[in-house]
Design a protein around this motif. Structure first.
Motif, PDB file in Angstrom:
ATOM      1  N   PHE A  19       0.824  -1.210   0.000  1.00 16.05           N
ATOM      2  CA  PHE A  19       0.000   0.000   0.000  1.00 16.05           C
ATOM      3  C   PHE A  19       0.858   1.259   0.000  1.00 16.05           C
ATOM      4  O   PHE A  19       0.520   2.244  -0.648  1.00 16.05           O
ATOM      5  CB  PHE A  19      -0.971   0.016   1.179  1.00 16.05           C
ATOM      6  N   GLN A  20       1.961   1.235   0.701  1.00 13.58           N
ATOM      7  CA  GLN A  20       2.856   2.392   0.733  1.00 13.58           C
ATOM      8  C   GLN A  20       3.488   2.619  -0.645  1.00 13.58           C
ATOM      9  O   GLN A  20       3.464   3.727  -1.174  1.00 13.58           O
ATOM     10  CB  GLN A  20       3.951   2.185   1.769  1.00 13.58           C
ATOM     11  N   THR A  23       0.455   2.565  -3.839  1.00  9.80           N
ATOM     12  CA  THR A  23      -0.666   3.507  -3.830  1.00  9.80           C
ATOM     13  C   THR A  23      -0.291   4.851  -3.232  1.00  9.80           C
ATOM     14  O   THR A  23      -1.052   5.799  -3.332  1.00  9.80           O
ATOM     15  CB  THR A  23      -1.872   2.949  -3.050  1.00  9.80           C
ATOM     16  N   GLY A  24       0.870   4.922  -2.563  1.00  8.74           N
ATOM     17  CA  GLY A  24       1.292   6.174  -1.964  1.00  8.74           C
ATOM     18  C   GLY A  24       0.660   6.478  -0.626  1.00  8.74           C
ATOM     19  O   GLY A  24       0.799   7.596  -0.114  1.00  8.74           O
ATOM     20  N   LEU A  25      -0.036   5.514  -0.034  1.00  7.32           N
ATOM     21  CA  LEU A  25      -0.611   5.753   1.292  1.00  7.32           C
ATOM     22  C   LEU A  25       0.496   5.996   2.300  1.00  7.32           C
ATOM     23  O   LEU A  25       1.568   5.397   2.235  1.00  7.32           O
ATOM     24  CB  LEU A  25      -1.458   4.563   1.730  1.00  7.32           C
ATOM     25  N   ASP A  26       0.241   6.865   3.229  1.00  6.93           N
ATOM     26  CA  ASP A  26       1.215   7.227   4.250  1.00  6.93           C
ATOM     27  C   ASP A  26       1.341   6.087   5.261  1.00  6.93           C
ATOM     28  O   ASP A  26       0.366   5.747   5.941  1.00  6.93           O
ATOM     29  CB  ASP A  26       0.760   8.504   4.950  1.00  6.93           C
ATOM     30  N   PRO A  27       2.521   5.488   5.396  1.00  9.31           N
ATOM     31  CA  PRO A  27       2.669   4.367   6.319  1.00  9.31           C
ATOM     32  C   PRO A  27       2.479   4.752   7.785  1.00  9.31           C
ATOM     33  O   PRO A  27       2.262   3.884   8.626  1.00  9.31           O
ATOM     34  CB  PRO A  27       4.094   3.866   6.061  1.00  9.31           C
ATOM     35  N   ASN A  29      -0.062   5.991   8.850  1.00  3.63           N
ATOM     36  CA  ASN A  29      -1.478   5.735   9.100  1.00  3.63           C
ATOM     37  C   ASN A  29      -1.819   4.247   9.026  1.00  3.63           C
ATOM     38  O   ASN A  29      -2.990   3.881   8.988  1.00  3.63           O
ATOM     39  CB  ASN A  29      -2.335   6.496   8.101  1.00  3.63           C
ATOM     40  N   MET A  30      -0.798   3.396   8.966  1.00  3.83           N
ATOM     41  CA  MET A  30      -1.030   1.959   8.847  1.00  3.83           C
ATOM     42  C   MET A  30      -0.239   1.227   9.928  1.00  3.83           C
ATOM     43  O   MET A  30       0.733   1.745  10.450  1.00  3.83           O
ATOM     44  CB  MET A  30      -0.573   1.463   7.472  1.00  3.83           C
ATOM     45  N   ILE A  60     -10.387  -0.550   7.865  1.00  2.00           N
ATOM     46  CA  ILE A  60     -10.347   0.883   7.593  1.00  2.00           C
ATOM     47  C   ILE A  60     -11.159   1.573   8.681  1.00  2.00           C
ATOM     48  O   ILE A  60     -12.330   1.234   8.909  1.00  2.00           O
ATOM     49  CB  ILE A  60     -10.927   1.194   6.203  1.00  2.00           C
ATOM     50  N   LYS A  63      -9.697   8.330  11.144  1.00  2.00           N
ATOM     51  CA  LYS A  63      -8.494   8.804  11.819  1.00  2.00           C
ATOM     52  C   LYS A  63      -8.893   9.510  13.110  1.00  2.00           C
ATOM     53  O   LYS A  63      -9.786  10.344  13.130  1.00  2.00           O
ATOM     54  CB  LYS A  63      -7.742   9.762  10.896  1.00  2.00           C
TER      55      LYS A  63
END
Length: 65
Positions: A19-20, A23-27, A29-30, A60, A63
């Motif tokens: 995902f990081q 997709t560029g999701l901020d790690p 937040n995971m 999911i 936040k």
């Protein structure tokens, strides 16, 4: 892997890494959590049950502040 717990954690970490990187999701937040044999959804007595237990759950949630 020395144990199923470490294998479980590595499986979860590989999904977070995907995902990081893809997709560029901020790690930040995971999180990756390995549960190994401590949260089975099926019996480990059969090959089918063991296959069902090799899974990654993606949750999911909103936040927090």
């Amino acid at each position: 892997f020395p144990s199923n717990w470490e294998l479980s954690a590595a499986r979860a970490a590989s999904v977070v890494r995907y995902f990081q990187e893809e997709t560029g999701l901020d790690p930040r937040n995971m999180e990756a959590v390995g549960r190994a044999l401590y949260d089975p959804v099926a019996s480990n007595e059969t090959a089918e049950g063991r296959a069902l237990n090799r899974r990654v759950n993606i949750i999911i949630a909103p936040k927090g502040d």
